[in-house]
Structure formats: structure tokens, C-alpha cells
Design a protein around this motif. Structure first.
Motif, PDB file in Angstrom:
ATOM      1  N   THR A  74     -84.875  59.680  -5.014  1.00 52.36           N
ATOM      2  CA  THR A  74     -83.425  59.884  -4.937  1.00 52.36           C
ATOM      3  C   THR A  74     -82.745  59.195  -6.362  1.00 52.36           C
ATOM      4  OG1 THR A  74     -83.412  59.675  -2.584  1.00 52.36           O
ATOM      5  CG2 THR A  74     -81.207  59.169  -3.829  1.00 52.36           C
ATOM      6  N   ALA A  90     -81.172  63.937  -4.231  1.00 52.11           N
ATOM      7  CA  ALA A  90     -82.767  63.648  -3.261  1.00 52.11           C
ATOM      8  C   ALA A  90     -83.559  64.931  -3.503  1.00 52.11           C
ATOM      9  CB  ALA A  90     -82.448  63.090  -1.837  1.00 52.11           C
ATOM     10  N   ALA A 125     -76.969  57.511  -2.306  1.00 52.23           N
ATOM     11  CA  ALA A 125     -78.407  57.555  -2.070  1.00 52.23           C
ATOM     12  C   ALA A 125     -78.748  57.859  -0.550  1.00 52.23           C
ATOM     13  CB  ALA A 125     -78.886  56.474  -2.615  1.00 52.23           C
ATOM     14  N   ALA A 153     -80.254  61.239   0.751  1.00 55.82           N
ATOM     15  CA  ALA A 153     -81.505  61.329   1.539  1.00 55.82           C
ATOM     16  C   ALA A 153     -81.574  61.828   3.142  1.00 55.82           C
ATOM     17  CB  ALA A 153     -82.073  60.060   1.723  1.00 55.82           C
TER      18      ALA A 153
END
Lengths: 417, 417
Positions: free
Chosen positions: A379, A374, A334, A338
Motif C-alpha cells: 500500500t 493498495a 492506507a 487495504a
């Protein structure tokens, strides 16, 4: 007309190279309705090649040879065929000029054995080699048509496509129309797909419906044979509709689509850009997207952060983060997705981190992969557990990441409407 | 013992997939001294499969089948062979248990057609499938040994390597030692290599010397057959020495070496790290390095900057720079290499920029590629002009970049000594 493809070369029998030529030619012959019943590979041995030709003559009209046209001593395809057909070899002047020009351009002297490449079958037709030195040949003898093509794929493929195939199309009986349409599925196994379609598959005649599985994908090839293109499409569309009613949710594309081309098409249609941060796949995901011509309109680029240090430095992930989370974890996937989205300022981004194998990564067993996606919607992460070998795992991870990218793009667009 | 490999599957004849199984098995058989004289591909058609078996029996001792063991209706390999050999099929309990467990793990119900996969030849030996549902089989009949393997490579490859190959080794006559050693060259064409070695190639008997070219590389396979490993090496080393006296400057590695593994080995030996900035290859160079197990010790990572904007933002190249220089230029390659080396703080770095095709890039024709290599010795650039198709050009560019990386590492090390 039915065909046999004979590849000549001991390197194939020693397992040094793969016979990709047979696949390429077969796919092209299928398109124009020529049935291929056999592929054969035989070594650089005149006696065994002669026997192979005799067997092929007993079961095929069109016999296509690849390989053995080069300059070296073990290249003996045209010599053996000339002898078998009772013809001779003669110098093709155009080929000779082009061989001389090749050495001129390369700034190297032409060696004696290279001249042999300009020899062709007397009484045959020459196929020009735009990408190499050995010309191809076509030769008609009684009911049989012989075609000789060079072995290196980057020479053979354009020669077949632009020289040989148009000639074959002209030779074919034009009364039948044969049309194929491929449906591409992802996220369903071959057996399950077939099970759900069993009654449709049982009654199939025209179009025929052929399932095929490879690396996580399943395809169905629908082939109709009739007297007009219009009627062929009517037959195909009726079968297609029946199939998609049952398994339409797994369909991702048609014909030459790939997961990568589908993703690029969706990005283009939605006017979105994409970036990626890759660990275990080390650039393979981005490279797969870039293999689609025109990808530059939507692919901005990305980073390969192959170790923890680079994830910190290049993606701005805090060192403390890795005190709490493994490099192979949902949280890292994640954070990577991002971070790269922000850094490359794209609409959507994809991350891949995992243990490709053979070794485990800490508590994460080999084959554990986390994928992050994302977008402005936030996300999402996906976990997969693969059981193949190192490089198979990397390819499967890339395919699955492409699939999730496609799904995200499709869902976000659907939500808008 | 000599072998024929028969792949069964209409998808091969339709050109939907490539017969990589034949290559894998052939390479493994070559290692243990079993000659492969033929590969055959036949469709999912019982009559043609029967004819193919009869032909193979007339010319091979060991007949290896791949494919057609799956759950669907067109999987008919074992059924056809059982009929041909006059035996029956019986349920293998171990396979049945493992198929049930597979569906349990996947959380899907087992469909009826999957049970068919647990059927094996009565009186044969079962080869366990660790990566899929269909077990393999071995069956002895008179002078012939039949081996049935599943089609999907990720099932077939480990089954062959860990189950079938050890059994074949035990069956072989152990009096002969057959040893192969491959010399790998880069930067010299096949014809030129052969021309320089003509007299050596002409007199070859033991070891035999087989040249092979692929995507810019040429290899020579030296194979000795004698009564001891020691003597085989003596024969091979004598031939090798003679060859390397003539063309040693083009040698980059041996046997299973690849340009990528060689580069990783050199980096490890010199304790150096590497990074890359890729444009046209979009991650393929880094991915190629990462395909080598253990690459993480030396590969830090890198960036994919697929457009001009990203080269500015991600590599800190000044916008004014691109007013003076094209994105596909010597200067850009040099700037990318230097920037990524600094950014990823590595000892050496590689950059690739170019026009993969089909379109030209401004004044640069399609196929123009610039490669940059930056190290503490400074930055060097190399231009290449490729003429293949888009994805072929990308692969060739990656190979050449690996070659220049190897050359730089080797030369810098030599200078130190």
C-alpha cells in the motif's frame, strides 16, 4: 470555410446555463478543418439578433445558430432569420407527426404552442431531431450557409453529429487534409512545459502546436495541413518525437483519452479489477471510472464511507484506530485502501479521504487530501494540499487519484518485464 | 450599465474547453442588476481581438475580458488592450513578489516567461489574484469601463466575487432596486408549464417572468425593478402566489436550491440519515448529495455494486435471487435499497440499477433504470426509460432519484402531521 457560432437565449446571458453547445460544435468543426473565429451569445431579442446576424455575415461563411427553436413565445430564432433572409416559414409534416407521437407516448395532451415547433424555413433543408420536437434547418443564401440547431444539448449533439456534420463534410473542398493529434500530459504545469519546448514552439509552422491547460492537465494539439493523410502523419510524428524526447515522462495519453479511460484501458490490458473507498469524494472517483463505456469489465465497485462510524462498520477498521489517527491521515487512507481491496476482492484499490472545505478537519487544514493505493505490491499513500473551492477540490482529488492509479499500474507492469 | 463579456482563447474556438466564465460572471452581474446583452469568444489573434473590442465599445458600457493574461506567447489580451487604449504596461511589484513566492512554495525555478504575468495596464487598478499568478485589472476610459480577468475559473471566480464585484456595486447607481427570485419545478415540461401560465406570462411586466428548462428541471425567474426592496418583494410575492395556485404541486425549491440541497435540507430538518446502493450511476448519486456543504450530517455513505457478483457479496442478496430476477429489475432495485438501508443503518436509502447504454442489458433496453426507496414505511420502486446518451442517462437517473427521495420525505412528513 470559416464559421461563427451564435447561441440565442437570455438564460445564457443571465448566467443560468453554460454555452456547452459552442464547445461541442467547435470541436467537431475543428476535426473537419473548418476554422471557428467567433462565438457569440445574444438574448431572446429580435433586434439584437438581427444585428448579430449582420456582424456574423461580414466575417463568416458558415453561421450556426443554437437555441430559440422551442415552443415558447421567446423562441424567435427561425422567425427572425426568415424575416432577415426574406423567406417564410412552412409546416414540416414529418416534424408534426413526430411531435404528435411524442405526446402520445408521454400520455400528455399536445398543447397549442408545441405545433409552432414544426415550422421550418421555406426553401431550406430539414435536419431531423431524433431526441426532441424541434427540427433543425440548413439554408443556403449567396455565399452564406445558415444552420439552425435546437438548444438542449441532448437534442443538438446527436443532430449535429449524425445529420449536420456529414452534410458539411460533403460540402467541403476535399483537396486539403487537416489532421489533429492531441498529446495529454499530467504532473507538469503549462508554463514549465512551454518553457522546456520553447525552441520547438518558436519554429512551429506545420504542424502547428497549441498548448492548453485545465484542472491539472496540459495538452498539446498538433495540427498538420497537407495533401495526404500519410504525409500529415509523417509531419505530426516528427514533431511528436521531438516533443516526447523532452517531456515524455509526463505523457499519459492521446486524443480522446482521459485519465479515467486510460486507467480502464490499463486495467483491461492487465486483466485486473479495481475497487475504491471514498470519503470526501463520496463516489465521484468510481463514477468517473464508470463514465467510460465498458468499465464494468474491471470496476467491481466500492464503498462510500462518509463518516468515521461507517469507516469502522463498513471497512472493519478498529474503533481504537481512530483514537490514534485522524480520519484525514496517511494511516486512514492506507487502512481504507487495504480494507476495500480485501472486501471487494480486487487486484488493486484506491482510497480518498480529506477535508474538501470550506472547514478544516481538526488539525488538517481545508484542502488536505490523502490518497491510498493498495495492490499485491503493498500500500502506498500520497498527500496533496489543494487550495480551491469545495467542489473543485473534490474533482482535483479524483484526477490525482486516477493519475496515481495509472502510475501504479504502469510501474508494476514495467517491473514484471 | 450594460455589459459584454469577451473570452479570449483559441482553445475555446477549438472546442477544447467550455466558456464557463461567461456564465459565472453573467449570473453575478444579473444579481446586481447589470444587463448582459452579449457574450463573445475570440481567439488568440490581435487583429480579431481589436475588432471585437471596437464592436463591444459600440454596444456596451462595461467590457469584461477573461483569459489571455498567462505566461505564454499566445497570451495577448493586456498587450492588445494597452495598444488599443494608448497606454503602456508596467511591472506590478506586489504581483511579482507573489509570483516569486509561488515558485518558492512549489519548489520549482521561476521560468522567464512567468515574469510577463506581473505586467499591468499603466493608469489602471490592479485586482489581486489569490489563486494564481496573473493579476486582474480595471481601467476607465471615457464612458467605458474595461475589466481584465484571468482565464482559469478557479482564479477568475474568487477574483470576480471578492475583488471586482464589490467595486462594481460601488460604481452603480443605487436608486434602482432589482430583485430576482427563482421558482424551481420538477416533473413538468417547459411547454406544459408555460401553457398553464400563458395568460400570466402574457401580461407580465414587473416582475418579468422568464422560464428555463434544463435536464428535467424547469425554473421561472421573477425579476422586479422598483425603488425599494420591500416593494420589489411585494411585486414578486403577488406574481408568485398566482403562479403557485396553478402549478404549485411541481415546485420543489427556490433560488440556489438544487434537488440535492433540497434533499439534504429535508433530511436535516427531519433528523434522518441516508445511504445509497448504486449500480449504473456508480457513486454519482452520493457524490451529488455530498456536493452540498454540510452533507456529512445526514449522508452516511453507501456502496457501489457495479456487477452482479458484488450485489451478492456486498449487499447479501442471495445468488438464487438473480436466477429469478434480472440485475436491471424492480425486484433488484427493491432488494438493493432494503439491503443498504440495513447495512448502513440509515432511516432512508436509495438504490439505482439500470442499463446506461449504449448496450441493452439482456431483455432491458438501453436507458431502462429502476430506482428503489426504502424507509420504515417500506420500499417503493420507480421505473424510468431514458433515451439520451450514456452519461446524460446517468445524470438524469440521479436527478430523478433525488426527486423521489424528496417526494418520499415530504409525503412521510405530511402523513405524520
Amino acid at each position: 470555410m470559416n464559421a461563427e457560432i451564435i447561441a440565442v437565449g437570455s438564460e445564457l446571458l443571465l448566467g443560468q446555463i453554460t454555452n456547452t453547445n459552442a464547445r461541442f460544435i467547435s470541436g467537431n468543426l475543428a476535426e473537419i478543418g473548418i476554422n471557428v473565429y467567433y462565438h457569440t451569445v445574444v438574448g431572446d431579442n429580435a433586434d439584437r439578433l438581427k444585428e448579430t446576424i449582420a456582424i456574423a455575415e461580414s466575417r463568416a461563411d458558415l453561421i450556426i445558430f443554437t437555441g430559440g427553436l422551442g415552443p415558447t413565445k421567446d423562441d424567435l430564432t427561425k422567425e427572425t432569420i426568415a424575416k432577415h433572409l426574406g423567406t417564410t416559414l412552412e409546416m414540416d409534416n414529418e416534424a408534426m407527426v413526430s411531435i404528435a407521437a411524442f405526446f402520445e407516448r408521454a400520455g400528455r395532451p399536445m398543447t397549442e404552442n408545441n405545433k409552432k415547433q414544426a415550422l421550418v424555413l421555406s426553401g431550406g433543408e430539414v435536419l431531423v431531431n431524433e431526441n426532441g420536437m424541434a427540427p433543425g434547418m440548413m439554408y443556403k443564401n449567396g455565399d452564406h450557409l445558415y444552420m439552425l440547431l435546437p438548444g438542449p444539448p441532448h437534442e443538438m449533439e446527436p443532430m449535429f453529429q449524425f445529420e449536420a456534420k456529414p452534410k458539411l463534410i460533403r460540402l467541403l473542398n476535399k483537396e486539403d487534409v487537416i489532421l489533429s493529434h492531441v498529446l495529454r500530459f499530467y504532473g507538469i504545469g503549462e508554463a514549465e512545459l512551454e518553457d522546456r519546448l520553447q525552441d520547438i514552439l518558436d519554429k512551429q509552422t506545420n504542424p502547428t502546436i497549441a498548448p492548453l491547460a485545465s484542472a491539472g492537465e496540459v495538452t498539446l494539439r498538433l495540427t498538420a495541413k497537407t495533401d495526404s493523410t500519410e504525409h500529415a502523419w509523417t509531419l505530426i510524428n516528427a514533431a511528436k518525437e521531438e516533443i516526447l524526447e523532452r517531456v515524455g515522462q509526463y505523457l499519459y495519453g492521446y486524443d480522446d483519452d482521459s485519465l479515467a479511460s486510460k486507467a480502464i484501458d490499463l486495467l483491461k490490458a492487465q486483466g485486473k479489477t479495481v475497487s475504491a473507498a471514498e470519503s470526501l469524494t463520496a463516489g465521484l472517483f468510481q463514477s468517473e471510472l464508470a463514465s467510460v463505456s465498458g468499465a464494468s469489465a474491471v470496476l467491481s465497485g466500492g464503498v462510500v464511507t462518509y463518516n468515521e462510524q461507517m469507516k469502522i462498520q463498513q471497512l472493519g477498521i478498529m474503533p481504537e484506530f481512530f483514537g490514534q489517527h485522524s480520519v484525514v491521515s496517511e494511516e486512514t487512507a492506507a487502512a481504507m485502501a487495504a480494507a476495500v481491496r480485501e472486501k471487494f476482492n480486487t487486484d488493486i484499490s484506491v482510497s480518498l479521504t480529506g477535508a474538501a472545505g470550506p472547514d478544516a478537519h481538526g488539525e488538517q487544514p481545508a484542502g488536505t487530501v490523502w490518497i491510498g493505493i493498495a495492490s499485491e505490491q503493498g500500500t502506498k499513500t500520497y498527500r496533496l494540499q489543494l487550495s480551491g473551492m469545495r467542489n473543485t477540490n473534490r474533482i482535483r482529488a479524483v484526477k490525482l487519484a486516477l493519475y496515481y492509479l495509472i502510475r501504479t499500474l504502469t510501474e508494476e507492469e514495467a517491473r514484471k518485464i
